[in-house]
Enzyme design. Structure first.
Site, PDB file in Angstrom:
ATOM      1  N   HIS A   1      -6.701   2.604   3.181  1.00 42.78           N
ATOM      2  CA  HIS A   1      -6.186   1.883   2.002  1.00 42.78           C
ATOM      3  C   HIS A   1      -5.345   2.817   1.127  1.00 42.78           C
ATOM      4  CE1 HIS A   1      -6.650  -1.048  -1.433  1.00 42.78           C
ATOM      5  NE2 HIS A   1      -6.368   0.057  -2.101  1.00 42.78           N
ATOM      6  N   GLU A   2      -5.881   3.989   0.830  1.00 46.21           N
ATOM      7  CA  GLU A   2      -5.178   4.929  -0.050  1.00 46.21           C
ATOM      8  C   GLU A   2      -3.932   5.515   0.624  1.00 46.21           C
ATOM      9  OE1 GLU A   2      -5.736   5.300  -3.180  1.00 46.21           O
ATOM     10  OE2 GLU A   2      -7.399   3.882  -3.008  1.00 46.21           O
TER      11      GLU A   2
ATOM     12  N   HIS B   1      -1.004   3.367  -0.186  1.00 45.77           N
ATOM     13  CA  HIS B   1      -0.382   3.729  -1.462  1.00 45.77           C
ATOM     14  C   HIS B   1       0.468   4.985  -1.313  1.00 45.77           C
ATOM     15  CE1 HIS B   1      -2.612   0.732  -3.623  1.00 45.77           C
ATOM     16  NE2 HIS B   1      -3.795   1.291  -3.419  1.00 45.77           N
TER      17      HIS B   1
ATOM     18  N   ASP C   1      -6.671  -2.237  -7.846  1.00 49.85           N
ATOM     19  CA  ASP C   1      -5.302  -2.715  -7.593  1.00 49.85           C
ATOM     20  C   ASP C   1      -5.023  -4.051  -8.276  1.00 49.85           C
ATOM     21  OD1 ASP C   1      -4.677  -0.493  -6.075  1.00 49.85           O
ATOM     22  OD2 ASP C   1      -5.385  -1.394  -4.212  1.00 49.85           O
TER      23      ASP C   1
END
Length: 288
Positions: free
Chosen positions: A43-44, A47, A137
């Site tokens: 997930h990170e 980003h 988020d």
């Protein structure tokens, strides 16, 4: 090796997470925790990759007990569409995880139980991250939408207050109306403490936003004007600043007389000349 370090972010583990890892060893939940951390890292990285495409200044990735966060020096200084894309790039990774899990579901070398665990936690983490709570988020998206229509300070203060109230409400519901789970209670309690810390530091965040503008580190896509009384202070002007806008300030004197000043002159008078308590009328007379 040096090139690889530039391409990949440094990953830091929150001390409390280390305690959770040790507990998972002792309680036999290490596989579940590693599954969660793997999903969080993916997930990170979503980003991180999107932010790298836009050449953001990134310090690294921090893994916390409620997930992760990309530590960056960009705070309200990048175009709104960039911040939106970087924010949604994290949740989008869960789609790829679903696809990979679906492809692996028929593989005899991967236990079906592990696929089920990964599918469950992928869903939980995705839905949790989309909650409208800062700094998740979902909360960041709400803040970005608000900052497109309201001054930066108002948008930031509002999302922190809203998140704080929503966290308290969810904790009350956990303790009274819905089945209690310790993990959910700890997560929302941690977020509440983080929101409380954010609220205490709200003035610092706003001053950082102003300082970046003074240093010229902003993106300008629109122009606008601000009206302020000649008796108002510089901070009254700054409270009306929007992100992505270059402002012209109209100072209103008795009798409806107007005089204009640009925002850089206001910022210069505040940060360089330190005219914190002088009314705008007096500042205008010195400039004239």
């Amino acid at each position: 090796m040096t090139t690889l370090r530039k391409l990949l972010p440094s990953i830091h583990i929150h001390p409390v997470l280390l305690v959770f890892i040790i507990i998972s060893f002792l309680t036999g939940t290490f596989v579940e925790l590693m599954t969660i951390l793997s999903i969080v890292v993916v997930h990170e990285f979503g980003h991180f990759i999107m932010a790298s495409i836009f050449r953001w200044r990134i310090r690294g990735i921090i893994l916390w007990i409620f997930g992760g966060v990309m530590d960056t020096d960009e705070h309200g200084t990048r175009p709104l569409h960039e911040e939106v894309l970087v924010t949604i790039a994290g949740p989008m990774q869960h789609v790829w995880i679903y696809i990979i899990l679906f492809l692996l579901s028929g593989n005899q070398f991967v236990p079906a139980g592990m696929i089920d665990i990964a599918f469950f936690y992928n869903t939980v983490i995705l839905l949790f991250n989309l909650l409208p709570i800062w700094p998740l988020d979902g909360g960041k998206l709400v803040f970005l939408i608000m900052s497109a229509f309201f001054p930066y300070r108002q948008a930031y203060y509002s999302i922190i207050l809203f998140s704080l109230c929503l966290n308290v409400l969810l904790i009350v519901l956990l303790l009274s109306a819905v089945p209690f789970t310790l993990s959910a209670f700890l997560l929302f309690s941690f977020l509440t403490m983080d929101n409380r810390k954010n609220w205490k530091e709200r003035s610092y965040v706003f001053m950082r936003f102003l300082l970046r503008r003074y240093q010229g580190d902003i993106n300008v896509t629109h122009t606008g004007f601000i009206e302020v009384s000649c008796y108002g202070l510089l901070m009254d002007v700054f409270h009306k600043f929007y992100r992505d806008k270059q402002h012209t300030i109209h100072v209103i004197f008795p009798g409806g007389i107007r005089q204009s000043i640009n925002e850089m002159d206001c910022l210069h008078n505040y940060f360089y000349k330190r005219q914190y308590d002088k009314p705008m009328g007096e500042i205008m007379r010195h400039i004239s």
